[in-house]
Design a protein around this motif. Structure first.
Motif, PDB file in Angstrom:
ATOM      1  N   GLY A 136       0.840  -1.122   0.153  1.00  0.00           N
ATOM      2  CA  GLY A 136      -0.043  -0.094  -0.114  1.00  0.00           C
ATOM      3  C   GLY A 136       0.838   1.165   0.035  1.00  0.00           C
ATOM      4  O   GLY A 136       1.697   1.350   0.846  1.00  0.00           O
ATOM      5  N   LEU A 137       0.736   2.045  -0.920  1.00  0.00           N
ATOM      6  CA  LEU A 137       1.515   3.190  -1.207  1.00  0.00           C
ATOM      7  C   LEU A 137       0.779   4.494  -1.455  1.00  0.00           C
ATOM      8  O   LEU A 137      -0.418   4.500  -1.920  1.00  0.00           O
ATOM      9  CB  LEU A 137       2.476   2.994  -2.576  1.00  0.00           C
ATOM     10  CG  LEU A 137       3.289   2.141  -2.602  1.00  0.00           C
ATOM     11  CD1 LEU A 137       3.696   2.094  -3.905  1.00  0.00           C
ATOM     12  CD2 LEU A 137       4.657   2.100  -1.661  1.00  0.00           C
ATOM     13  N   GLU A 138       1.274   5.436  -0.567  1.00  0.00           N
ATOM     14  CA  GLU A 138       0.491   6.741  -0.272  1.00  0.00           C
ATOM     15  C   GLU A 138       0.553   7.663  -1.740  1.00  0.00           C
ATOM     16  O   GLU A 138       1.799   8.064  -1.805  1.00  0.00           O
ATOM     17  CB  GLU A 138       0.782   7.388   0.896  1.00  0.00           C
ATOM     18  CG  GLU A 138       0.628   6.927   2.181  1.00  0.00           C
ATOM     19  CD  GLU A 138       0.996   7.801   3.279  1.00  0.00           C
ATOM     20  OE1 GLU A 138       1.639   8.712   3.181  1.00  0.00           O
ATOM     21  OE2 GLU A 138       0.363   7.337   4.627  1.00  0.00           O
ATOM     22  N   THR A 139      -0.381   7.670  -2.585  1.00  0.00           N
ATOM     23  CA  THR A 139      -0.213   8.195  -3.849  1.00  0.00           C
ATOM     24  C   THR A 139      -0.169   9.846  -3.785  1.00  0.00           C
ATOM     25  O   THR A 139       0.876  10.215  -4.798  1.00  0.00           O
ATOM     26  CB  THR A 139      -1.764   7.941  -4.744  1.00  0.00           C
ATOM     27  OG1 THR A 139      -2.763   8.505  -4.039  1.00  0.00           O
ATOM     28  CG2 THR A 139      -1.621   6.606  -4.980  1.00  0.00           C
ATOM     29  N   TYR A 181      10.530   2.704   1.796  1.00  0.00           N
ATOM     30  CA  TYR A 181       9.996   2.044   3.091  1.00  0.00           C
ATOM     31  C   TYR A 181       9.933   2.819   4.235  1.00  0.00           C
ATOM     32  O   TYR A 181      10.660   3.849   4.528  1.00  0.00           O
ATOM     33  CB  TYR A 181      11.198   0.931   3.113  1.00  0.00           C
ATOM     34  CG  TYR A 181      10.924  -0.154   4.238  1.00  0.00           C
ATOM     35  CD1 TYR A 181      10.183  -1.140   3.798  1.00  0.00           C
ATOM     36  CD2 TYR A 181      11.529  -0.221   5.414  1.00  0.00           C
ATOM     37  CE1 TYR A 181       9.903  -2.127   4.888  1.00  0.00           C
ATOM     38  CE2 TYR A 181      11.416  -1.117   6.510  1.00  0.00           C
ATOM     39  CZ  TYR A 181      10.589  -2.289   6.074  1.00  0.00           C
ATOM     40  OH  TYR A 181      10.280  -3.120   7.018  1.00  0.00           O
ATOM     41  N   GLY A 182       8.981   2.338   5.052  1.00  0.00           N
ATOM     42  CA  GLY A 182       8.570   3.230   6.396  1.00  0.00           C
ATOM     43  C   GLY A 182       7.068   2.974   6.858  1.00  0.00           C
ATOM     44  O   GLY A 182       6.375   2.238   6.117  1.00  0.00           O
ATOM     45  N   PRO A 183       6.811   3.652   7.899  1.00  0.00           N
ATOM     46  CA  PRO A 183       5.270   3.538   8.397  1.00  0.00           C
ATOM     47  C   PRO A 183       4.329   3.952   7.481  1.00  0.00           C
ATOM     48  O   PRO A 183       3.327   3.631   7.551  1.00  0.00           O
ATOM     49  CB  PRO A 183       5.645   4.321   9.754  1.00  0.00           C
ATOM     50  CG  PRO A 183       6.538   4.911   9.724  1.00  0.00           C
ATOM     51  CD  PRO A 183       7.565   4.349   8.780  1.00  0.00           C
ATOM     52  N   GLN A 184       4.714   4.781   6.460  1.00  0.00           N
ATOM     53  CA  GLN A 184       3.789   5.176   5.557  1.00  0.00           C
ATOM     54  C   GLN A 184       3.354   4.173   4.540  1.00  0.00           C
ATOM     55  O   GLN A 184       2.418   4.189   3.833  1.00  0.00           O
ATOM     56  CB  GLN A 184       4.154   6.501   4.859  1.00  0.00           C
ATOM     57  CG  GLN A 184       5.432   6.563   3.849  1.00  0.00           C
ATOM     58  CD  GLN A 184       6.664   6.206   4.772  1.00  0.00           C
ATOM     59  OE1 GLN A 184       6.700   6.432   6.011  1.00  0.00           O
ATOM     60  NE2 GLN A 184       7.678   6.289   4.123  1.00  0.00           N
ATOM     61  N   GLN A 196      -0.030  -5.035  18.609  1.00  0.00           N
ATOM     62  CA  GLN A 196       0.534  -3.803  18.399  1.00  0.00           C
ATOM     63  C   GLN A 196       1.810  -3.778  17.311  1.00  0.00           C
ATOM     64  O   GLN A 196       2.396  -3.076  16.820  1.00  0.00           O
ATOM     65  CB  GLN A 196       1.272  -3.198  19.654  1.00  0.00           C
ATOM     66  CG  GLN A 196       2.362  -4.010  20.088  1.00  0.00           C
ATOM     67  CD  GLN A 196       2.150  -5.195  20.953  1.00  0.00           C
ATOM     68  OE1 GLN A 196       0.904  -5.604  21.038  1.00  0.00           O
ATOM     69  NE2 GLN A 196       2.926  -5.858  21.709  1.00  0.00           N
ATOM     70  N   SER A 197       1.623  -5.248  16.708  1.00  0.00           N
ATOM     71  CA  SER A 197       2.521  -5.581  15.496  1.00  0.00           C
ATOM     72  C   SER A 197       2.343  -4.449  14.253  1.00  0.00           C
ATOM     73  O   SER A 197       1.328  -4.305  13.859  1.00  0.00           O
ATOM     74  CB  SER A 197       2.578  -6.808  15.172  1.00  0.00           C
ATOM     75  OG  SER A 197       3.222  -7.388  14.073  1.00  0.00           O
ATOM     76  N   GLN A 198       3.531  -4.247  13.693  1.00  0.00           N
ATOM     77  CA  GLN A 198       3.478  -3.443  12.595  1.00  0.00           C
ATOM     78  C   GLN A 198       2.747  -4.204  11.460  1.00  0.00           C
ATOM     79  O   GLN A 198       2.078  -3.719  10.681  1.00  0.00           O
ATOM     80  CB  GLN A 198       4.658  -2.994  12.107  1.00  0.00           C
ATOM     81  CG  GLN A 198       5.005  -1.940  10.957  1.00  0.00           C
ATOM     82  CD  GLN A 198       4.321  -0.692  11.143  1.00  0.00           C
ATOM     83  OE1 GLN A 198       4.280  -0.160  12.050  1.00  0.00           O
ATOM     84  NE2 GLN A 198       3.221  -0.290  10.151  1.00  0.00           N
ATOM     85  N   ASP A 254      -0.461  -2.843   9.387  1.00  0.00           N
ATOM     86  CA  ASP A 254      -0.639  -2.697   7.661  1.00  0.00           C
ATOM     87  C   ASP A 254      -1.776  -3.739   7.073  1.00  0.00           C
ATOM     88  O   ASP A 254      -2.294  -3.096   6.437  1.00  0.00           O
ATOM     89  CB  ASP A 254       0.777  -3.301   7.306  1.00  0.00           C
ATOM     90  CG  ASP A 254       1.929  -2.429   7.580  1.00  0.00           C
ATOM     91  OD1 ASP A 254       1.705  -1.239   7.957  1.00  0.00           O
ATOM     92  OD2 ASP A 254       3.208  -2.771   7.398  1.00  0.00           O
ATOM     93  N   VAL A 255      -1.880  -4.902   7.849  1.00  0.00           N
ATOM     94  CA  VAL A 255      -2.888  -5.522   7.248  1.00  0.00           C
ATOM     95  C   VAL A 255      -4.273  -5.039   7.386  1.00  0.00           C
ATOM     96  O   VAL A 255      -5.002  -4.904   6.450  1.00  0.00           O
ATOM     97  CB  VAL A 255      -2.825  -7.081   8.044  1.00  0.00           C
ATOM     98  CG1 VAL A 255      -4.113  -8.029   7.594  1.00  0.00           C
ATOM     99  CG2 VAL A 255      -1.644  -7.746   7.345  1.00  0.00           C
ATOM    100  N   ASN A 256      -4.494  -4.542   8.667  1.00  0.00           N
ATOM    101  CA  ASN A 256      -5.829  -3.704   8.815  1.00  0.00           C
ATOM    102  C   ASN A 256      -6.080  -2.578   8.040  1.00  0.00           C
ATOM    103  O   ASN A 256      -7.158  -2.203   7.566  1.00  0.00           O
ATOM    104  CB  ASN A 256      -5.757  -3.341  10.139  1.00  0.00           C
ATOM    105  CG  ASN A 256      -6.161  -4.733  11.216  1.00  0.00           C
ATOM    106  OD1 ASN A 256      -6.716  -5.668  10.697  1.00  0.00           O
ATOM    107  ND2 ASN A 256      -5.716  -4.598  12.333  1.00  0.00           N
TER     108      ASN A 256
END
Length: 727
Positions: free
Chosen positions: A67-70, A161-164, A394-396, A400-402
């Protein structure tokens, strides 16, 4: 004879163990891991066979969704990323919103249809998140963790790569499961377990050398178990991560009993020989019952659980054999001082017997009353397999999945294979049949998206042959449609992405979808139905393994004790506490997962060990002419200490597993600890109370000398009282 053997050969035995340790440790550390969820059911299972056929026809189903922030990532950057990802050995193809849109445009799909088909699938409804589907190749499936690492490396190279950026998909979840349930993570709490058990051993044996030697023996038996398991072709999985702790528990349990019998025999002229004479029979039967309890786990069709049953039974045999044969060698090499510990320990359990025996009816009725209420909860016991629940909340990965599930698509899918037997049927007619089946499946409330080759064609198809022909020619050249059509257009794939509504599960949805397409030329399969079938098998396996363990252990004890009555009485204090615990799980509607389903049979196999030690002493006292009530008292006082110590060590060892952040491991450890402590209460309270029924309560007229440690405890009491008077 045995004592002479140990006096002459103990140092050689211990040197042999020390010299073999480096090789065994190397073998134990080199064992392979396999956490493939699709292998949970046997190949001959109809659900598994159908899924394997699907994989042969259409390739690997698994993909990584990025999932990438456009707003911060341009379409050119996304396409450059896809190009780099497709050069990875574990990736066969990438689908980006731009590529899907371009393909549909070339095929003549109107813009409004393209937007509707991509919305919520590879583009979020608000247009702020773009989804890139990375399809794994055959080599990617074999090395999911390596492929996920490669994908992350490419994202880092592209500065994305990162939280975004969100990473989702089966390979990502399984890779995280491998990490949390792997050797590196397990080693952390295993070392803590070793330290705790060392301190407990030191407290009970009062000798640092002996405590360290016994702990070294446990490490050797663990490595020997893993090495033998590897030589037999076994593979580690996240369930077998608990095997090391279990082997440690079994070894410590056997060693504690041997040390206790050694201390009890210290006033004999041949201390070691007397101890071995006392311990061999109850310890051998305990070994058999523990191994049976563990082996019974393998009756289920869940492959990782079956492997755990084999490996744990092997570990129990090696651990018990090591504890019973090597501990005497340690005792022969490390001189032991005469100890008064048993006198103090016996005094504690003498007081317990003094309180318990006059109240045996009250204790029994209380247990039965609590059990009657709790056992009703077994009617509501249910199972659940949700790989995402295995990970910390609390896993990343969970985050991400949610995120992708909320804005794009879900992980769960049910795959449909449409098979056309009539080879003369035109392509356009086949397309319309698939499109009709798509509409039926999409009509279900749990289906979020439906994908097939039909999504790349306009709806409806052009009626003009001159307009239709170029579309069909382009379709032959498109690689996108080859993911959905194989075998010369004979088999077509329809992928339905599922999101379970509240109160429904995949099994219900799978059955309802089958009902919607009943009579149509379509076969439903996929990883989700496979997991759901495993979930049903779990509950069946839970009852089958526990029942088989109960029956076989009961037969072993009947043969050993030569009394059906005593065997039945012995099973009640072990089964009833476990029934109460599982009944409470049912009352609270807490589902049993793949780790928890094994605990009943394993706990029964471990806890029956202490029961048998008490019953052997009880029968021995009866044979001397002692009354029933006095035999119960002496048996409880003589064996209460080692039963308590071995179960406490076992419970603490299992409780250490609760420090794991991997849900199946910590649930297994926590429930095992609770079950063992519950059976400890049953052994020390309910079993003596039940044995009091049916016997002559009057004291025997036969004078029977009490055990040495009881006589010494009485002398210590008299001496203490005299000192208090003088003071």
């Amino acid at each position: 004879m045995l004592s002479r053997f140990y006096k002459n050969s103990s140092r050689s035995i211990l040197w042999l163990l020390a010299l073999s340790f480096p090789f065994l440790h190397w073998q134990a550390q080199s064992i392979r891991s396999n956490n493939d969820i699709e292998t949970w059911l046997p190949v001959e299972s109809p659900v598994r066979a159908s899924y394997e056929q699907f994989k042969r026809d259409f390739g690997v189903e698994e993909m990584v969704m990025i999932g990438l922030e456009t707003p911060r990532v341009s379409e050119a950057q996304i396409e450059a990323l896809c190009g780099r990802l497709e050069r990875l050995p574990g990736v066969r193809q990438c689908w980006s919103p731009g590529r899907l849109r371009s393909t549909m445009t070339d095929m003549g799909v109107p813009e409004d249809q393209i937007t509707a088909r991509l919305r919520g699938l590879s583009e979020s409804a608000d247009g702020r998140l773009a989804g890139v589907a990375v399809l794994l190749s055959g080599s990617g499936l074999k090395d999911r963790a390596g492929t996920v690492r490669d994908v992350e490396s490419e994202l880092k190279y592209a500065g994305l790569y990162g939280p975004q950026t969100a990473l989702s998909g089966g390979p990502v979840v399984i890779t995280e499961m491998d990490r949390l349930g792997g050797k590196k993570e397990n080693t952390k709490f295993f070392l803590i377990t070793l330290l705790i058990c060392l301190l407990l051993l030191r407290y009970w044996v009062k000798d640092w050398k002996l405590a360290f030697a016994v702990l070294a023996l446990t490490i050797w038996t663990i490595d020997l178990t893993l090495a033998v398991f590897k030589w037999c072709g076994g593979e580690m999985n996240f369930i077998l991560g608990a095997l090391s702790v279990m082997v440690m528990v079994f070894t410590l349990e056997a060693s504690i009993h041997v040390i206790h019998y050694f201390k009890e025999s210290q006033h004999s002229s041949d201390t070691l020989g007397s101890a071995l004479t006392l311990c061999w029979r109850p310890c051998l039967i305990s070994l058999m019952t523990t191994a049976v309890g563990l082996f019974s786990v393998s009756v289920t069709d869940i492959v990782p659980v079956t492997q755990f049953g084999y490996a744990a039974a092997l570990g129990a045999v090696i651990a018990m054999a090591g504890g019973l044969t090597i501990t005497p060698a340690i005792l022969a090499v490390i001189p032991q001082k005469h100890s008064e510990d048993l006198a103090e320990e016996g005094l504690v359990f003498a007081r317990l017997a003094h309180w318990l025996l006059p109240r045996y009816r009250v204790v029994t009725v209380s247990f039965l009353a609590v059990g009657a209420v709790a056992l009703v909860g077994l009617n509501w016991l249910e199972t659940k397999i949700e790989p995402l629940d295995f990970l910390p909340k609390q896993s990343q990965v969970v985050t991400d999945v949610n995120r992708i599930r909320e804005h794009l698509t879900s992980l769960d899918s049910i795959e449909g294979v449409v098979e056309f037997e009539d080879s003369s049927l035109p392509f356009t007619q086949r397309l319309e049949v698939v499109r009709g089946l798509e509409r039926k499946l999409a009509g279900h409330s749990a289906v979020r998206h439906v994908m097939s080759a039909a999504m790349f064609f306009p709806d409806p198809l052009p009626e003009n042959p001159m307009k239709l022909l170029p579309i069909l020619q382009k379709a032959q050249a498109q690689s996108s449609t080859s993911e959905f059509v194989v075998d010369g257009q004979r088999a077509w794939r329809i992928s339905a992405r599922i999101e379970c509504p509240e109160g429904q599960n995949l099994s219900q949805i799978y059955d309802e979808l089958n009902g919607l397409v009943e009579g149509e030329p379509i076969r439903l399969t996929g990883l989700a139905p496979l997991i759901e079938q495993a979930q049903h098998e779990m509950l069946n396996g839970f009852w089958k393994s526990f029942t088989s363990a109960f029956v076989v252990i009961g037969l072993v004890m009947t043969v050993a004790l030569r009394s059906v009555r005593i065997t039945l009485l012995a099973m009640v204090p072990n089964v009833l506490p476990m029934g109460i615990i599982f009944g409470l799980l049912g009352w609270t509607r807490f589902p049993v997962d793949i780790g928890m389903m094994m605990t009943g049979s394993i706990a029964l196999g471990i806890s029956i060990d202490g029961t048998f030690h008490l019953l052997v002493r009880y029968r021995d006292q009866l044979r001397t002419g002692m009354s029933n009530r006095e035999s119960v008292r002496v048996a409880l006082v003589a064996t209460g200490g080692p039963i308590f110590e071995s179960i406490v060590v076992s419970s603490i060892g299992m409780l250490a597993l609760a420090m794991s952040s991997f849900a199946p491991t910590y649930r297994f450890g926590l429930l095992m600890a609770v079950l063992l402590l519950a059976t400890l209460v049953g052994d020390l309270l309910l079993l003596p109370a039940l044995l009091c029924f049916g016997g002559d309560p009057a004291r025997s007229q036969t004078e029977v000398p009490p055990p040495v440690f009881l006589e010494k405890s009485r002398k210590q009491d008299v001496a203490r009282q005299q000192r208090e008077k003088v003071a």
